[in-house]
Structures are given as C-alpha cells and as structure tokens.
Design a protein around this motif. Sequence first.
Motif, PDB file in Angstrom:
ATOM      1  N   GLY A 127       7.419 -20.160  22.586  1.00 28.23           N
ATOM      2  CA  GLY A 127       7.132 -19.755  23.960  1.00 28.23           C
ATOM      3  C   GLY A 127       7.414 -20.872  24.953  1.00 28.23           C
ATOM      4  N   LYS A 128       7.096 -22.093  24.543  1.00 25.93           N
ATOM      5  CA  LYS A 128       7.370 -23.235  25.415  1.00 25.93           C
ATOM      6  C   LYS A 128       8.875 -23.425  25.609  1.00 25.93           C
ATOM      7  CE  LYS A 128       3.155 -25.741  24.182  1.00 25.93           C
ATOM      8  NZ  LYS A 128       2.583 -26.938  23.509  1.00 25.93           N
ATOM      9  N   LEU A 129       9.636 -23.220  24.531  1.00 27.79           N
ATOM     10  CA  LEU A 129      11.087 -23.349  24.636  1.00 27.79           C
ATOM     11  C   LEU A 129      11.654 -22.315  25.597  1.00 27.79           C
ATOM     12  CD1 LEU A 129      13.642 -24.767  23.643  1.00 27.79           C
ATOM     13  CD2 LEU A 129      13.757 -23.082  21.784  1.00 27.79           C
ATOM     14  N   TRP A 130      11.200 -21.061  25.470  1.00 28.75           N
ATOM     15  CA  TRP A 130      11.624 -20.010  26.400  1.00 28.75           C
ATOM     16  C   TRP A 130      11.272 -20.388  27.840  1.00 28.75           C
ATOM     17  CZ3 TRP A 130      14.577 -15.870  26.760  1.00 28.75           C
ATOM     18  CH2 TRP A 130      15.017 -15.244  25.596  1.00 28.75           C
ATOM     19  N   ASN A 150       3.993 -14.863  37.575  1.00 29.95           N
ATOM     20  CA  ASN A 150       2.634 -14.472  37.205  1.00 29.95           C
ATOM     21  C   ASN A 150       2.524 -13.694  35.893  1.00 29.95           C
ATOM     22  OD1 ASN A 150       1.252 -15.493  39.647  1.00 29.95           O
ATOM     23  ND2 ASN A 150       2.546 -14.001  40.692  1.00 29.95           N
ATOM     24  N   CYS A 151       3.445 -12.794  35.660  1.00 33.43           N
ATOM     25  CA  CYS A 151       3.330 -11.942  34.472  1.00 33.43           C
ATOM     26  C   CYS A 151       3.962 -12.563  33.233  1.00 33.43           C
ATOM     27  CB  CYS A 151       3.972 -10.579  34.733  1.00 33.43           C
ATOM     28  SG  CYS A 151       3.288  -9.725  36.165  1.00 33.43           S
ATOM     29  N   PHE A 152       4.981 -13.384  33.425  1.00 36.26           N
ATOM     30  CA  PHE A 152       5.688 -13.963  32.290  1.00 36.26           C
ATOM     31  C   PHE A 152       5.371 -15.443  32.080  1.00 36.26           C
ATOM     32  CE2 PHE A 152       8.072 -10.141  32.944  1.00 36.26           C
ATOM     33  CZ  PHE A 152       8.618  -9.814  31.708  1.00 36.26           C
ATOM     34  N   ASN A 153       5.154 -16.175  33.151  1.00 37.17           N
ATOM     35  CA  ASN A 153       5.047 -17.638  33.032  1.00 37.17           C
ATOM     36  C   ASN A 153       3.676 -18.202  33.398  1.00 37.17           C
ATOM     37  OD1 ASN A 153       7.733 -18.129  32.165  1.00 37.17           O
ATOM     38  ND2 ASN A 153       8.452 -17.796  34.267  1.00 37.17           N
TER      39      ASN A 153
END
Length: 579
Positions: free
Chosen positions: A313-316, A463-466
Amino acid sequence: MEELRLIDSSGYAVSVQLYRPDTATAENPAPCIITVEGWYNNKEMQDLYSIEYARRGYVVLAVDMHGHGDSEATGAEDLYSSAVGVDAAVVQASTLPYVDTSRIGVTGHSSGGASCNMLVAIDNEREQPLISAVLFQAATWVDDLGNDHSADFGDRSVGIIADKYDEFFFWTEGENGETVAPRDFLSTNDAKNFVNFNQGADGVDGDVVPGQYYESGDAFRVIYQPTCTHPQVHFSGECVGYGVQFFQDALGAPNPLPASDQVWQVKTAFDFVGLVGIVLFLLSFVLVMLDVPFFAVLKEKELVQPLAVDGGGKLWFWLSLACCAVFSGVSYMWAIQNIYSKTTSVFPQTGPLTMGVWCVLSGVFALILLAIYAFTYGKSHGFSAAARGITMSGSKLLRTILLALLACGLAFLILFFADYFFKTDFRLWVLTLKAFDADKVLIALRYLPLFLVYYIINSVAVNCFNYNTIGGKKGFGNILILAVFNILGALGFLAIQYGTFFSTGLLKWYATEGLRISGIWLYPAIVYLFVTPILSRVVYKRTKNPYLFGIISAVLITIMAVANTTTLLGGGAVVASNY
C-alpha cells in the motif's frame, strides 16, 4: 470613491472607479491620473497606485479595458477600439469641473501600458491634446498590435518602470541577433533612444542611468529598473514609489508626500483578511449545517479515521503521487502550448479554458490510477468504495449538492455586501475574489464542469484512497504530504522556468506569449492546489463525503477565474505583438 459606467466612442460600456479627493473642487481643480490594469486583470489590480495618487490630491480614474472586469466585452474586431475603451476615461476627465485639464496623466501595467500608447495617438488628433504625462508599468512605447509610438510623445514627460526580470517586455535583440535579457535593457540602443527623445542612441554616453531624468525643455524621460518580475510591478512599494515620484514631478501634486509614505499595504492586508474570512466561512458554515435536520444525514457519528497500510500500500501511495506530480507538470505545458490564446463562442475566456483543460487532464489521469488501484491491489486487500464514501444514496448526493450551492451562494452574498457598502473586494495580489456581473455567471457555468472534474476527483483521491497513516497516525502529516504533492508538478515547472530566468536573465521557455505567461498563471493555482485538499479533509473526516467540499472548491475557483480575466466574444485568438 464611486463607480461610473461610461460609453466610449465605439458604443461600448466602460467601467471606471472614480477617486475624488476632498481638495479637488471647481474652484481648485486638481490634476488627474488615469490608471489601467494589465491583460487578464481588472481595475482593482491598480488599487495600490490609485490609492497613493488619490492621497496626494490627484483625481484618479481607474479603468477596466474592453472585456475586462466590469466593462463590456467585444469581439476581436472592436477589442482595441477607443484605445481598448480607455479613451472614455480621458474624455470623462476632461468634462469634470474639478479636474485641471492641463494636467492629465495616464499610466498602465503591461497591456494597460500599451493602451496608453493608443491613447496618446488618439490625443494627438485632438484640437487641444489632453494628456500631459505617461508612465508605463512593465510596458514600452509599442502597443499590443505592434505599432511603434516612440515618435508620438512630443513634449510630454514619459517614464518607464522596466523591471529586470520581466517575462514579456524589455527583451531586445543584440547586434549579432542574440537575445538581450531584460536586466540589460538600460544598455540597449532602444533605451538610449527613448531617453534621448527619439533622437537616436548616439546622444547618450554609456548605459542609461536608472531613475535619472533626461530633460528637454519642460519635459523629461526616465527609466526606473526595480529588481522584480512583470506581475510584481503591481504589488511593489518600490514601483508605487516610482509612480508617485514621476507624477509629482511631471504634474505637480496638490498634497505632496514622500514617495515612501504609502498605506496601500493596509488595505491589502484587510482585503486578504476578507479572503481568508470567506474561506473560513465556507468551512464553518458547512460544519454547522451538518447539525440541521435536513443535512444531518451527511454527518458521520464519529470522525473518520486513517487506514493502516502495508508495504504494498505504501508503494502504491508514493508511486501514484509521483506519477500524478510528473503528469501535472507535463500536462500543464501541453495545455499552455495547445490551448492558450484560443477562445470560442462557447468558451470566450482563454485563461479559464487553459486551466480548465489542465484540470481535466490531471483529473482523468488520477482517475485512471485510482481505477487501476481499486481493481487490482485494492480489490485483493479489502478496499470498499462504499466504506470510503465514494458511493452514496441519491438522497445524500442531492443534499450534498444543495449544501455546497447554499454555502457558495452565501459566500457570494457576503462578497456583494462588501462591494456595495464598502467598495472593496477580497484579494491578495493575484488571488482575487471580486463581485461580478450576471454575464459572468453564465460564462462560469460553461467552465464549471472542467473544474468539477479535477476538484471532485482530487478530493476522492485525497480522502477515499490516500487517507492513511503514512505521515502519522492522526493524519496531519498525511494531508500535508498530499497537499505538497498536489503542487509538486507546478512547483517543478516554476523552479525550471524561473531558476533559469534568475540565473541567466532569460526564461527557460519564452518562444510564445503562452510560455511567457505560464509561470504567472501558476501563482494562484499553487495556492488553490495546496489549500483545497486540506479543507476537503476537514469536511471528509466529519462526513465521509468527498464530494461536498470538492464541489465548493470547483464553484469558488471557477468564479474567481472567470471574474478576473479577459472575455472575447465570438471566439478567435488574440496574441499581443509588442514583444
């Protein structure tokens, strides 16, 4: 101060602000100065000059050119008629009983300065010329159509504020065809010929001395050279001081004051407080209205918390931000090169069109990345559109839109209240929220979808993804990271453009008018791009609704863009020919 609406000789309505000092009377007429804004601006941008002139006893007429501010828009064929409409102010000044018509001066920034050349040409045709002195602010003796007026000034006193790092003017050609930087303008034959009253460069030994008066009879020529850029000339105490000194010496001042005695900064500070106040009102009003029964369905019972993310998730997170930042800078360059200066009958303003297309490109690119994430990594790691507030019922969506429009409507009501009762707007330099005529609403509706695409998608992404624990468990570091990456592409563009400018004297990209203005248009955009995700996060945490403040941001920024630029009816491209 009062607003006037004049009709120029071409039949178009021209908006003017009249500053009349108490000392200016029919028994004691005062000299008059006409101030003109630059292209893509409005007369209020000249407030700093107008205020300081009025303090010294001058009657001041601040003018909106055709298609600017509150003046009537024209088609391309009539755009430059009546000196872009400004001659109406000169004619009006000559009829005012409290104006000394033997002492009328004109000054303008950029294309406003170019219009002063057209004014002088018209004035020379009068049986009794009215204009006694001309001051160019970041402009020269060549008008926007490319006509050279250096021989038109006669015995008038003329000055130039020739900033060292001007993006448009004072770029000349050397003996071997090389480009001479604006900071070296005083060494050029053009500058020498100017101060020598158009009698050739040979009459001036060495470089032109900045601030020195070169006299002939009762008239003088002078070039000032502040160390600033083109737009800084209308946000500079040093430049205002030059303007004050020039007209006090050229026309005399009923109430002479030192050039350094300036108070426009106080008005600017309070205008900025008003701008901040509007933003805080929007945020506070939305949060308060969440407790009203009709809108209560939008409020979450508890604050939305950031999600924990694993290594993948951090890489994305970092890769997607980096890609968006790079694409932002690249797509901005594309929009400048391909959209700038274009208008159509549907989109009569090139500024909002260029920035709007950039918004769409950046928004769609981000949406593609979000979709790839959602259907690949997100799908296998439990990402839920409903859980993050991306999907919602029709009832909630309708209430979201109603609350956004209500908040914006009340904010504009405050704006018009300030304009009507206090004759002011809310601004800081290029950040401007001003009252607007009804035609701007109709124009704004055409551009609004372009800005909605970006600001809604950006709010969803932020807000929704990050919204996660990268940057800290409480989310403060997270939103700062996202705000910085929002502006990183624009900052990179500016760093390359102006880093080259300040080190070499020449912009990195300057082949076209669009490339020269590209950095200037990013000044307000950077503020919007940094502030809006922070504000949208505040609302999202209480509503789990990414659309509410996204809509508000788009509406507000669209109006700010449409109300503070040039309108050209009928479509077509207008590019200046004087640099």
